[in-house]
Write a protein that holds these residues in place. Structure first.
Motif, short mmCIF file in Angstrom:
data_model
loop_
_atom_site.label_atom_id
_atom_site.label_comp_id
_atom_site.label_asym_id
_atom_site.label_seq_id
_atom_site.Cartn_x
_atom_site.Cartn_y
_atom_site.Cartn_z
N ALA A 32 -31.46 -40.23 -8.19
CA ALA A 32 -31.76 -38.60 -8.57
C ALA A 32 -32.78 -38.15 -7.85
O ALA A 32 -32.93 -37.33 -6.77
CB ALA A 32 -31.59 -38.49 -9.97
N PRO A 33 -34.09 -39.00 -7.76
CA PRO A 33 -35.15 -38.44 -7.05
C PRO A 33 -35.28 -38.72 -5.62
O PRO A 33 -35.70 -37.85 -4.87
CB PRO A 33 -36.52 -39.33 -7.88
N ALA A 52 -41.36 -36.53 -6.41
CA ALA A 52 -42.52 -37.57 -6.61
C ALA A 52 -42.60 -37.62 -8.08
O ALA A 52 -42.91 -39.09 -8.59
CB ALA A 52 -43.88 -37.20 -5.85
N ALA A 53 -42.74 -36.59 -8.91
CA ALA A 53 -43.20 -36.87 -10.31
C ALA A 53 -41.89 -37.60 -10.97
O ALA A 53 -42.10 -38.35 -11.91
CB ALA A 53 -43.30 -35.40 -10.80
N SER A 65 -41.23 -44.11 -2.37
CA SER A 65 -42.80 -44.20 -2.40
C SER A 65 -42.99 -42.96 -2.84
O SER A 65 -43.07 -41.96 -2.12
CB SER A 65 -43.09 -44.63 -1.14
N HIS A 66 -43.69 -42.91 -3.93
CA HIS A 66 -44.13 -41.59 -4.77
C HIS A 66 -45.40 -40.87 -4.13
O HIS A 66 -45.42 -39.88 -3.91
CB HIS A 66 -44.11 -41.19 -6.00
N LEU A 67 -46.20 -41.82 -3.43
CA LEU A 67 -47.65 -41.38 -3.28
C LEU A 67 -47.43 -40.48 -1.80
O LEU A 67 -47.98 -39.63 -1.50
CB LEU A 67 -48.56 -42.47 -2.97
N PRO A 68 -46.71 -41.15 -0.85
CA PRO A 68 -46.73 -40.18 0.30
C PRO A 68 -45.99 -38.93 0.26
O PRO A 68 -46.06 -37.83 0.86
CB PRO A 68 -45.82 -41.13 1.50
N LEU A 69 -44.95 -38.89 -0.72
CA LEU A 69 -44.24 -37.86 -0.99
C LEU A 69 -44.85 -36.50 -1.80
O LEU A 69 -45.02 -35.57 -1.39
CB LEU A 69 -43.14 -38.20 -1.91
N MET A 70 -46.16 -37.15 -2.72
CA MET A 70 -47.12 -36.28 -3.04
C MET A 70 -47.76 -35.48 -1.89
O MET A 70 -48.36 -34.38 -1.95
CB MET A 70 -47.76 -36.80 -4.15
#
Length: 114
Positions: free
Chosen positions: A3-4, A99-100, A60-65
């Motif tokens: 989903a994310p 990202a969250a 990868s959540h960091l580059p998305l943030m």
């Protein structure tokens, strides 16, 4: 975890389509956009949206943030424009939400609580 990823990819693809329509087929004017405007929009909105799409594919959540924060100032600027430009503000919010959600799913898969 899907989903994310889907949310991030869909929001970045939608944002790219939306900005390209306004850069090359602007419904408000019949004039082509100046090259310096294309250059500015590329580095302030298109590049972070491409980064968001790629980081959503890799989950990868960091580059998305980073991409959400990167394109947030230009979209806040567009928020004060009349018409359809103000809807670009939704894209960085969806990047940050995706990202969250990725961070939540990663920590829940590892068995730690938030």
């Amino acid at each position: 975890m899907n989903a994310p990823k889907v949310l991030g990819m869909a929001s970045s693809a939608g944002a790219l389509v939306y900005i390209f329509i306004f850069m090359f087929f602007n419904p408000y004017t019949g004039h082509p956009v100046a090259p310096d405007t294309i250059f500015i929009l590329f580095f302030l909105f298109v590049a972070p949206a491409v980064l968001a799409f790629r980081s959503s594919q890799k989950a990868s959540h960091l580059p998305l943030m980073v991409s959400g924060v990167w394109c947030l100032p230009i979209t806040i600027y567009f928020l004060f424009f009349p018409g359809l430009f103000k809807w670009l503000f939704i894209a960085p919010l969806l990047f940050l939400l995706s990202a969250a959600l990725m961070m939540i799913f990663i920590t829940s898969e590892q068995g730690t609580e938030i």
